[in-house]
Enzyme design. Sequence first.
Site, mmCIF file in Angstrom:
data_model
loop_
_atom_site.group_PDB
_atom_site.id
_atom_site.type_symbol
_atom_site.label_atom_id
_atom_site.label_comp_id
_atom_site.label_asym_id
_atom_site.label_seq_id
_atom_site.Cartn_x
_atom_site.Cartn_y
_atom_site.Cartn_z
ATOM 1 N N HIS A 85 33.451 -32.787 30.283
ATOM 2 C CA HIS A 85 33.665 -34.218 30.526
ATOM 3 C C HIS A 85 33.367 -34.471 31.984
ATOM 4 O O HIS A 85 34.063 -33.978 32.871
ATOM 5 C CB HIS A 85 35.105 -34.618 30.187
ATOM 6 C CG HIS A 85 35.392 -34.592 28.726
ATOM 7 N ND1 HIS A 85 36.540 -34.047 28.202
ATOM 8 C CD2 HIS A 85 34.673 -35.051 27.667
ATOM 9 C CE1 HIS A 85 36.515 -34.173 26.875
ATOM 10 N NE2 HIS A 85 35.392 -34.775 26.534
ATOM 11 N N ARG A 141 33.588 -36.746 34.273
ATOM 12 C CA ARG A 141 34.406 -37.365 35.322
ATOM 13 C C ARG A 141 35.513 -36.455 35.832
ATOM 14 O O ARG A 141 36.199 -36.792 36.798
ATOM 15 C CB ARG A 141 35.026 -38.676 34.840
ATOM 16 C CG ARG A 141 35.984 -38.543 33.643
ATOM 17 C CD ARG A 141 36.385 -39.921 33.131
ATOM 18 N NE ARG A 141 37.241 -39.869 31.947
ATOM 19 C CZ ARG A 141 37.423 -40.916 31.119
ATOM 20 N NH1 ARG A 141 36.831 -42.057 31.351
ATOM 21 N NH2 ARG A 141 38.221 -40.792 30.068
ATOM 22 N N GLU A 142 35.679 -35.296 35.204
ATOM 23 C CA GLU A 142 36.770 -34.403 35.574
ATOM 24 C C GLU A 142 36.326 -33.480 36.706
ATOM 25 O O GLU A 142 36.237 -32.256 36.546
ATOM 26 C CB GLU A 142 37.243 -33.659 34.314
ATOM 27 C CG GLU A 142 37.765 -34.672 33.273
ATOM 28 C CD GLU A 142 37.971 -34.120 31.864
ATOM 29 O OE1 GLU A 142 37.807 -32.901 31.652
ATOM 30 O OE2 GLU A 142 38.289 -34.931 30.966
ATOM 31 N N ARG A 145 32.396 -40.161 30.982
ATOM 32 C CA ARG A 145 32.988 -38.981 30.356
ATOM 33 C C ARG A 145 32.017 -38.238 29.439
ATOM 34 O O ARG A 145 32.013 -37.012 29.361
ATOM 35 C CB ARG A 145 34.200 -39.458 29.551
ATOM 36 C CG ARG A 145 34.816 -38.465 28.584
ATOM 37 C CD ARG A 145 35.967 -39.162 27.848
ATOM 38 N NE ARG A 145 36.404 -38.457 26.669
ATOM 39 C CZ ARG A 145 37.322 -37.482 26.679
ATOM 40 N NH1 ARG A 145 37.870 -37.086 27.813
ATOM 41 N NH2 ARG A 145 37.687 -36.894 25.558
ATOM 42 N N ASN A 154 33.516 -33.302 23.478
ATOM 43 C CA ASN A 154 34.650 -32.549 22.944
ATOM 44 C C ASN A 154 35.251 -33.186 21.697
ATOM 45 O O ASN A 154 36.410 -32.968 21.375
ATOM 46 C CB ASN A 154 35.741 -32.335 24.005
ATOM 47 C CG ASN A 154 36.546 -31.068 23.736
ATOM 48 O OD1 ASN A 154 36.027 -30.115 23.141
ATOM 49 N ND2 ASN A 154 37.797 -31.040 24.152
ATOM 50 N N ARG A 155 34.434 -33.968 21.005
ATOM 51 C CA ARG A 155 34.789 -34.436 19.668
ATOM 52 C C ARG A 155 33.623 -34.128 18.720
ATOM 53 O O ARG A 155 33.658 -34.535 17.557
ATOM 54 C CB ARG A 155 35.042 -35.954 19.651
ATOM 55 C CG ARG A 155 36.147 -36.425 20.582
ATOM 56 C CD ARG A 155 37.533 -36.060 20.059
ATOM 57 N NE ARG A 155 38.592 -36.613 20.886
ATOM 58 C CZ ARG A 155 39.030 -36.068 22.017
ATOM 59 N NH1 ARG A 155 38.483 -34.948 22.478
ATOM 60 N NH2 ARG A 155 40.003 -36.656 22.704
ATOM 61 N N HIS A 211 39.464 -28.612 31.632
ATOM 62 C CA HIS A 211 39.436 -30.071 31.730
ATOM 63 C C HIS A 211 40.417 -30.549 32.790
ATOM 64 O O HIS A 211 41.152 -29.755 33.373
ATOM 65 C CB HIS A 211 39.880 -30.685 30.386
ATOM 66 C CG HIS A 211 38.974 -30.398 29.245
ATOM 67 N ND1 HIS A 211 38.152 -31.353 28.683
ATOM 68 C CD2 HIS A 211 38.746 -29.258 28.545
ATOM 69 C CE1 HIS A 211 37.472 -30.806 27.690
ATOM 70 N NE2 HIS A 211 37.812 -29.542 27.574
ATOM 71 N N SER A 212 40.400 -31.836 33.039
ATOM 72 C CA SER A 212 41.495 -32.441 33.811
ATOM 73 C C SER A 212 41.707 -33.857 33.255
ATOM 74 O O SER A 212 40.790 -34.405 32.656
ATOM 75 C CB SER A 212 41.154 -32.496 35.308
ATOM 76 O OG SER A 212 40.260 -33.562 35.612
ATOM 77 N N TYR A 213 42.792 -34.576 33.471
ATOM 78 C CA TYR A 213 43.968 -34.094 34.174
ATOM 79 C C TYR A 213 45.146 -34.034 33.206
ATOM 80 O O TYR A 213 45.032 -34.559 32.107
ATOM 81 C CB TYR A 213 44.287 -35.075 35.309
ATOM 82 C CG TYR A 213 44.562 -36.481 34.851
ATOM 83 C CD1 TYR A 213 43.509 -37.401 34.683
ATOM 84 C CD2 TYR A 213 45.852 -36.937 34.538
ATOM 85 C CE1 TYR A 213 43.733 -38.702 34.232
ATOM 86 C CE2 TYR A 213 46.096 -38.230 34.085
ATOM 87 C CZ TYR A 213 45.022 -39.107 33.947
ATOM 88 O OH TYR A 213 45.251 -40.414 33.481
ATOM 89 N N TYR A 273 47.520 -34.862 22.155
ATOM 90 C CA TYR A 273 47.193 -35.813 21.094
ATOM 91 C C TYR A 273 46.420 -35.103 19.996
ATOM 92 O O TYR A 273 45.821 -34.061 20.220
ATOM 93 C CB TYR A 273 46.357 -36.988 21.588
ATOM 94 C CG TYR A 273 45.247 -36.670 22.576
ATOM 95 C CD1 TYR A 273 45.258 -37.249 23.842
ATOM 96 C CD2 TYR A 273 44.201 -35.814 22.264
ATOM 97 C CE1 TYR A 273 44.248 -36.986 24.756
ATOM 98 C CE2 TYR A 273 43.189 -35.540 23.178
ATOM 99 C CZ TYR A 273 43.223 -36.134 24.415
ATOM 100 O OH TYR A 273 42.229 -35.881 25.334
ATOM 101 N N GLU A 291 44.147 -28.266 31.160
ATOM 102 C CA GLU A 291 44.023 -29.575 31.802
ATOM 103 C C GLU A 291 44.580 -29.378 33.200
ATOM 104 O O GLU A 291 45.771 -29.063 33.365
ATOM 105 C CB GLU A 291 44.840 -30.658 31.073
ATOM 106 C CG GLU A 291 44.338 -31.043 29.695
ATOM 107 C CD GLU A 291 43.224 -32.096 29.733
ATOM 108 O OE1 GLU A 291 42.825 -32.514 30.829
ATOM 109 O OE2 GLU A 291 42.746 -32.474 28.655
#
Lengths: 330, 382
Positions: free
Chosen positions: B142, B144-145, B200, B217-218, B269-271, B321, B343
């Site tokens: 992703h 933006r991480e 992202r 990641n989906r 990943h973050s965050y 989630y 994360e």
Amino acid sequence: MKTFCSVWLLLSLVELSPAPPASQEPPLACTGAPDPAPPQPETAEDMASTGDLEPTHYPARRAAQVALHYLNTHHGSPFRVFGLQQVHKASAEDVAAGGRKYKLDFSVTDWGSGSATMNKSSEEFFSNTTDVLNIAGPALRCSADVLFPRTERHSAPEVQLHCEALHQINSTAQEEDAFYQKYISPDSAVSARDIPDSFGNVSEEMQPFWRLARVAASFIMLRESSENTEFNMAKVASVTQQESSGEQLMLEFVVLLHDLPSQVTHKHTHRLWTLMDTEAVCVLTVCVCSAGDRSVEAAGVLVSRQRRQGPADRVAAQMPSRHQTPKLTL
Amino acid sequence: MRVYLAVFALLALDFWTHGFSTERPIDIRVPHSSLSAVKDFLKKNNVPFNVMINNVQELLDREKSEMVSNAKMERSTKSFNFAAYHDLETIYSFMDTLVASHPNLITKVHIGNSYENRPMYALKFSTGGVNRPAIWVDAGIHSREWVTQASAVWIANKIASNYGVDPSVTSLLGQMDIYLMIVTNPDGYVFTHTNNRMWRKTRSVKSGSSCRGVDPNRNWDAGFGGPGASKDPCSDSYHGPYAHSEVEVKNVVDLIMGHGNFKSFISVHSYSQLLMYPYGYTCTDIPDMSELHSVGTAAIKELTSLYNTRYQVGSICKIIYQASGGSIDWTYDIGIKYSFAFELRDTGFYGFLLPANQIIPTAEETWLGLKYIMEYVRNHPY
């Protein structure tokens, strides 16, 4: 002499500057995306959270975040923003009227009190402390009841909150006063973008605005929260000082809110007024601009907030009905 | 007003501020050819103005040459600034320098190209053997991480410098290979620098939609299209038209399948400060839940020991989630038992915009957690 300040949350139909080009922000009028549609719970699995909850799992944490937004709407300021430290205990039960009520025992820290150390080099910043979280300020223990109503259209959760020793934390009245005095001057025309910038930098001067934006955003995040959302303010896209009318410091914030479960970042615009009493700046009037269907629902919410005086540490927020005469601005 | 706007368009004026109001100044970039016409016009109409920047191009040239020289300076790993965020070119150049200074340990594996045809590279740390059991670590899927790519750069350097010095890393690399993918979504990463810091997804174009990109990641073949992913192409968690539709994902899938001997897969990943194990697509416990939970708990203990950064451990579905189509679910389901997702910092204060002065502390503590997991994998062959 005013002893408390009024906090207004208004919906307005103001049309503001368009979304940035060349990116995939949802088309914006005043906020951007239609209010985040709470993702539908797809299976029974994630809704099994009743009875005692695992404090580290998301159902408890989301409810605690809601309580935190509530806390920040009442006790946040340009020099104080609370963050969740840890959930100690949590439970949930369905309520007769429909909806689910969470009971929470959790700790928060004041993210704002770390401001003096924010710009230190990493060595200085970390070498003398063993606890990253201590930098943010001592932890406060809180308990809360958070009720997520089950209505056909989304309605805001209801929060009852009690934090120990809230009145004992160092008052930021002096800083608030200095902040107000600095920016109420007629030549003041604060205008800034991207706080933090892409690299996480926030100038010393912008830090109070950053916190103020988060406090304002807390009204929105609180209102929009459900069991299926977990909001944070990702950044302040812009802050622009508006012409003050008399005593009122008026700021317009455009913020990006990030929802963890859907991973969507939503843009919201707030107009903020401060009401000054002789002791300190009180927060705040927040105008929320809505696009789409929600713009029709111009409701007003009046919350009165008491300054921290005396032993009262239970925040008494009167949330009158949403059917007050809407006050539209501009 | 409309006449003026037409005139301005003719003169190729570039307005840097929007919103016309008689109270506020407007900033305009004026091309050289229109300069005298504009000045005359303003004077004639009594519009006060002043020149803020005399020569915009000069400023741009200066800025560009600064960036170029900074990039040159980063070339040596010893002088590389790990406490800063770098663009793709600089990171790729760092990789080359690292490989060049450790030719017997590291190779750069070109696993394929991104949607916009950028090369995707994994660094392979290996002391020999043939298809040794391997550990996979990826960052920046992703885009933006940013702390993840930045931490991975530091970790790459750490592994390289620890080899031959730290007994644990040395013994690990004596038996296993490490594949480290620093920028798993290069198109997205570039986009976060040039256009939208909050991007992202990938940057793929899909017919029938003006929105670009799929949540990488989906997009994995694990409960694909199920809860926790969106079928709306404009959504940040859009799963894509079918599993592995994204070339970025397909390239990793092909490598993992082709190799056939990965024992651990760790995605960074973050965050939120979490260490998670499968599943995301369902809240049903995996058979190895208690083992993975205790490995995770021990790893977090190592991580926290450095700066007291608080992490939580649990399955994706329960702790953050429900999310379908995630990478570590797929890897677990094809038999890579030690599948984890990190994360990193923080918990929302800065969120994705973590200040650069936290890169090294984050990388240092993450490395301790990662190292624990790797050592455990080495000690528990299967």
